[in-house]
Design a protein around this motif. Sequence first.
Motif, PDB file in Angstrom:
ATOM      1  N   LYS A 172       0.717  -1.033   0.032  1.00  0.00           N
ATOM      2  CA  LYS A 172      -0.107  -0.024  -0.019  1.00  0.00           C
ATOM      3  C   LYS A 172       0.898   1.395  -0.021  1.00  0.00           C
ATOM      4  CE  LYS A 172      -4.064  -2.191   1.963  1.00  0.00           C
ATOM      5  NZ  LYS A 172      -5.093  -2.332   2.996  1.00  0.00           N
ATOM      6  N   PRO A 191       2.575   3.920  -2.106  1.00  0.00           N
ATOM      7  CA  PRO A 191       2.499   4.387  -3.618  1.00  0.00           C
ATOM      8  C   PRO A 191       4.012   4.271  -4.327  1.00  0.00           C
ATOM      9  CG  PRO A 191       1.381   6.005  -2.505  1.00  0.00           C
ATOM     10  CD  PRO A 191       1.842   4.864  -1.222  1.00  0.00           C
ATOM     11  N   GLU A 215       0.908  12.935 -10.330  1.00  0.00           N
ATOM     12  CA  GLU A 215       1.283  11.892  -9.793  1.00  0.00           C
ATOM     13  C   GLU A 215       1.730  11.944  -8.493  1.00  0.00           C
ATOM     14  OE1 GLU A 215       3.735   9.538 -12.492  1.00  0.00           O
ATOM     15  OE2 GLU A 215       4.414  11.093 -13.053  1.00  0.00           O
ATOM     16  N   GLU A 273      -0.851  12.975  -5.910  1.00  0.00           N
ATOM     17  CA  GLU A 273      -1.892  11.974  -5.372  1.00  0.00           C
ATOM     18  C   GLU A 273      -0.961  11.174  -4.289  1.00  0.00           C
ATOM     19  OE1 GLU A 273      -4.890  11.092  -9.143  1.00  0.00           O
ATOM     20  OE2 GLU A 273      -2.565  10.535  -9.648  1.00  0.00           O
ATOM     21  N   SER A 274       0.022  10.453  -4.662  1.00  0.00           N
ATOM     22  CA  SER A 274       0.622   9.486  -3.928  1.00  0.00           C
ATOM     23  C   SER A 274       0.879  10.196  -2.434  1.00  0.00           C
ATOM     24  CB  SER A 274       1.740   9.140  -4.458  1.00  0.00           C
ATOM     25  OG  SER A 274       1.886   8.536  -5.703  1.00  0.00           O
ATOM     26  N   LEU A 302      -0.728  12.761  -0.913  1.00  0.00           N
ATOM     27  CA  LEU A 302      -1.974  12.407  -0.195  1.00  0.00           C
ATOM     28  C   LEU A 302      -2.592  11.155   0.231  1.00  0.00           C
ATOM     29  CD1 LEU A 302      -3.686  15.581  -2.113  1.00  0.00           C
ATOM     30  CD2 LEU A 302      -2.558  15.735   0.031  1.00  0.00           C
ATOM     31  N   GLU A 303      -2.124  10.402  -0.270  1.00  0.00           N
ATOM     32  CA  GLU A 303      -2.424   8.978   0.181  1.00  0.00           C
ATOM     33  C   GLU A 303      -2.151   8.802   1.781  1.00  0.00           C
ATOM     34  OE1 GLU A 303      -3.706   5.852  -1.229  1.00  0.00           O
ATOM     35  OE2 GLU A 303      -4.351   6.919  -2.913  1.00  0.00           O
ATOM     36  N   LEU A 304      -0.747   9.541   2.074  1.00  0.00           N
ATOM     37  CA  LEU A 304      -0.375   9.253   3.283  1.00  0.00           C
ATOM     38  C   LEU A 304      -0.193  10.669   4.131  1.00  0.00           C
ATOM     39  CD1 LEU A 304       2.931   7.428   2.266  1.00  0.00           C
ATOM     40  CD2 LEU A 304       0.715   6.341   2.897  1.00  0.00           C
ATOM     41  N   SER A 321      -9.201  13.098  -2.772  1.00  0.00           N
ATOM     42  CA  SER A 321      -8.626  12.663  -1.487  1.00  0.00           C
ATOM     43  C   SER A 321      -9.525  12.887  -0.448  1.00  0.00           C
ATOM     44  CB  SER A 321      -7.418  13.540  -1.343  1.00  0.00           C
ATOM     45  OG  SER A 321      -7.614  14.571  -0.923  1.00  0.00           O
ATOM     46  N   GLU A 322      -9.302  12.680   0.805  1.00  0.00           N
ATOM     47  CA  GLU A 322     -10.131  12.737   1.880  1.00  0.00           C
ATOM     48  C   GLU A 322     -10.117  14.414   2.295  1.00  0.00           C
ATOM     49  OE1 GLU A 322      -8.665  10.700   5.167  1.00  0.00           O
ATOM     50  OE2 GLU A 322      -9.069   8.414   4.146  1.00  0.00           O
TER      51      GLU A 322
END
Length: 142
Positions: A4, A6, A52, A55-56, A58-60, A97-98
Motif C-alpha cells: 500500500k 505508492p 502523480e 496523489e501519492s 495525499l494517500e499518506l 482525496s479525503e
Amino acid sequence: MLKKIPRTLSPYLLKILMEMGHGDEVVIGDGNFPAASHANKLIRCDGLGTTELLESILELFPLDTYVDTPVSLMAVGDSAAKDPEIWQSYNRILKASEEENVQIEYIDRFDFYKRSKEAYAIVTTSEKALYANIILKKGVIS
C-alpha cells in the motif's frame, strides 16, 4: 517491499514525510523550480510529474485543518493563462482525496520562493506544466 505504499514515493521521500511535524511544509516543484538553491532538504523525483506525486503524497499525508489554507500555489504573473490547466488537476486530486473542502491560496512568485526556503523540504520533479509549484502544510492524524 511494503504493501500500500505508492510506487512513486521513494524511501527517502517517505522518511522526510514521516519526519515532518504539524505545521511543517513541503514544496513540490515543477521542472523549472530552483529547488537546489532553495532547499533545506532536497528530494529528487526525476521522471515524475507533480500530479502523480501529489496523489501519492495525499494517500499518506494529512493536510493541516487548523489553518485556512493548507495548500498554496504560485500565482500566475502577467501571463495570459490566469488559470493553468494543472490547477484543475490539483483541484480534482484534492477533491478525490479525503481533503475535499481544502482552500487554496495563491502566492506571488517571489513570496513563494521565500516561503520555499523556509519549508522543511522541497521535492523536485520533471513536470513541464507552468505554475505547477505547490506547497502542502502537514496536519495531524486524529
